[in-house]
Write a protein that holds these residues in place. Structure first.
Motif, PDB file in Angstrom:
ATOM      1  N   ASP A  41      53.041 -33.371  -8.525  1.00  0.00           N
ATOM      2  CA  ASP A  41      52.380 -32.325  -9.311  1.00  0.00           C
ATOM      3  C   ASP A  41      50.862 -32.507  -9.317  1.00  0.00           C
ATOM      4  OD1 ASP A  41      54.824 -31.124 -10.041  1.00  0.00           O
ATOM      5  OD2 ASP A  41      55.085 -32.582 -11.658  1.00  0.00           O
ATOM      6  N   TRP A  42      50.316 -33.005  -8.212  1.00  0.00           N
ATOM      7  CA  TRP A  42      48.893 -33.316  -8.172  1.00  0.00           C
ATOM      8  C   TRP A  42      48.027 -32.074  -8.396  1.00  0.00           C
ATOM      9  CZ3 TRP A  42      45.428 -31.013  -4.960  1.00  0.00           C
ATOM     10  CH2 TRP A  42      45.931 -30.325  -3.849  1.00  0.00           C
ATOM     11  N   TYR A  43      48.444 -30.926  -7.846  1.00  0.00           N
ATOM     12  CA  TYR A  43      47.598 -29.737  -7.943  1.00  0.00           C
ATOM     13  C   TYR A  43      47.505 -29.243  -9.383  1.00  0.00           C
ATOM     14  CZ  TYR A  43      45.514 -25.212  -6.892  1.00  0.00           C
ATOM     15  OH  TYR A  43      44.677 -24.122  -6.867  1.00  0.00           O
ATOM     16  N   ALA A  44      48.631 -29.223 -10.087  1.00  0.00           N
ATOM     17  CA  ALA A  44      48.608 -28.819 -11.495  1.00  0.00           C
ATOM     18  C   ALA A  44      47.756 -29.783 -12.310  1.00  0.00           C
ATOM     19  CB  ALA A  44      50.026 -28.753 -12.049  1.00  0.00           C
ATOM     20  N   ALA A  45      47.856 -31.079 -11.993  1.00  0.00           N
ATOM     21  CA  ALA A  45      47.057 -32.069 -12.718  1.00  0.00           C
ATOM     22  C   ALA A  45      45.569 -31.880 -12.433  1.00  0.00           C
ATOM     23  CB  ALA A  45      47.497 -33.479 -12.324  1.00  0.00           C
ATOM     24  N   TRP A  46      45.224 -31.553 -11.194  1.00  0.00           N
ATOM     25  CA  TRP A  46      43.818 -31.307 -10.853  1.00  0.00           C
ATOM     26  C   TRP A  46      43.314 -30.037 -11.540  1.00  0.00           C
ATOM     27  CZ3 TRP A  46      41.494 -27.292  -8.000  1.00  0.00           C
ATOM     28  CH2 TRP A  46      40.157 -27.501  -7.659  1.00  0.00           C
ATOM     29  N   CYS A  47      44.116 -28.975 -11.533  1.00  0.00           N
ATOM     30  CA  CYS A  47      43.719 -27.718 -12.176  1.00  0.00           C
ATOM     31  C   CYS A  47      43.497 -27.900 -13.674  1.00  0.00           C
ATOM     32  CB  CYS A  47      44.773 -26.639 -11.936  1.00  0.00           C
ATOM     33  SG  CYS A  47      44.814 -25.977 -10.260  1.00  0.00           S
ATOM     34  N   ALA A  48      44.212 -28.826 -14.293  1.00  0.00           N
ATOM     35  CA  ALA A  48      44.107 -29.032 -15.733  1.00  0.00           C
ATOM     36  C   ALA A  48      42.793 -29.705 -16.129  1.00  0.00           C
ATOM     37  CB  ALA A  48      45.284 -29.854 -16.234  1.00  0.00           C
TER      38      ALA A  48
END
Length: 276
Positions: A68-75
Motif C-alpha cells: 500500500d505504498w502509494y496510499a501511504a505516500w498520498c497521505a
C-alpha cells in the motif's frame, strides 16, 4: 498476506556525469542494494526527491509492507513528502552494488522546462540522498518489453525520456535479429552509442512528434513483428494506431507506454491518478 515485489531503498549519489548535453548519468549506492532486482530491459522504478532545504526525502512508513505504498505516500503532506518521479533502471551493477539511472535534461541550466527531477540531476553531488521504490524480485509488473518466442523482428520507437530503456533493450538482443529503431532528440549532439549484437538500423529524429510519419514511410522487414513504443503520450498512441490499423500488427504484440504528456506536468498526472 501476499509479499510485495517492491521495497523502498535509501540511496546516495556516488557520482554524476554528462553522457551528452541532454543526458546526465547518476550512480547510486546504498546498504540494501544487494536486494534490488530488475526484471526487464525497460524496468521502471520510482524515485523520491527531497524538497529544497531537506537533506533527504520524507518517505511513507509502510512498516515493511509496500503493498500500500502509494496510499501511504498520498497521505503525506504534499509540501514535505518526497517528490515522486518514474525512471528506468539503466543498469544494476554488482561487485560493487550500484544503481545507474540516466536523467534527460533539456537545454542549458536553468531552463523553463526544468522540473524537480531535472533540477535535482543538474546539481547532483556525491552524498546527496534520495529514496527509490524498486523490485526485489525479477518477476514484477513494472516492465513492458517481453517479445514472444515467435518474434522475427523488432520495432522500437522512443524519445529522449525512453532512450535509457532503448539502450538496455538493444544491449541484450541476440546476434542478427532485425531491429528498426526511431528515436526523437532535441539535438543530434545528444545521440548516444547504442551497442548491440542485433542487426539494428537506428534513425535519429530532431523534430518532436515526427516518428509516426517516419515509420509510415519506412519499408519494414517481413516476418512476425514485435513493437515497443515509449515516450510522449500522443506520439505513442499515433504510432500504435498506425502499426495496428494500417500495418496490421497484432495489438497483443505492440507494447506501448506514455512516459509523459505534452502540456501536462507530472504532478498533474499524479493528482489525476494516471502516474502512480
Amino acid at each position: 498476506m501476499t509479499a510485495s515485489p517492491y521495497q523502498f531503498f535509501d540511496v546516495e549519489v556516488l557520482r554524476a556525469e554528462h553522457l551528452t548535453p541532454a543526458m546526465i548519468r547518476v550512480a547510486f549506492a546504498g546498504p540494501d542494494l544487494p536486494r534490488m532486482a530488475t526484471g526487464g530491459r525497460d524496468q521502471r522504478i520510482k524515485i523520491f526527491l527531497p524538497h529544497p532545504g531537506q537533506d533527504a526525502p520524507v518517505m511513507p512508513d509502510t512498516s515493511g509492507n509496500t503493498l500500500d505504498w502509494y496510499a501511504a505516500w498520498c497521505a503525506l503532506d504534499p509540501a514535505v513528502r518526497g517528490i515522486m518521479r518514474t525512471y528506468t533502471t539503466r543498469e544494476l551493477r554488482r561487485d560493487p552494488d550500484e544503481l545507474i539511472v540516466d536523467f534527460a535534461v533539456h537545454g542549458p541550466a536553468p531552463s523553463p522546462a526544468d522540473g524537480p527531477a531535472t533540477s535535482w540531476a543538474r546539481t547532483a553531488r556525491p552524498g546527496a540522498r534520495i529514496g527509490v521504490l524498486a523490485p526485489v524480485h525479477e518477476e514484477n509488473g513494472a516492465y513492458d518489453f517481453c517479445p514472444p518466442q515467435d518474434t522475427e523482428w523488432l520495432l522500437l520507437a522512443a524519445d529522449e525520456s525512453a532512450l535509457p530503456a532503448v539502450a538496455n533493450i538493444l544491449d541484450t538482443l541476440p546476434p542478427g535479429l532485425p531491429v528498426r529503431v526511431w528515436i526523437e532528440l532535441h539535438d543530434l549532439a545528444d545521440r548516444q552509442d547504442l551497442p548491440t549484437k542485433a542487426d539494428a538500423q537506428v534513425h535519429w529524429l530532431t523534430q518532436e512528434g515526427t516518428t509516426p510519419e517516419a515509420i509510415r514511410g519506412a519499408d519494414l522487414p517481413d516476418g512476425v513483428p514485435y513493437a515497443w513504443i515509449a515516450g510522449e503520450s500522443a506520439t505513442v498512441k499515433a504510432i500504435r494506431r498506425h502499426l495496428v490499423g494500417e500495418r496490421g500488427f497484432d495489438r497483443k504484440k505492440v507494447a506501448f507506454s506514455g512516459y509523459w504528456r505534452r502540456g501536462t506536468t507530472t504532478d498533474q498526472l499524479i493528482d489525476s491518478g494516471e502516474s502512480a
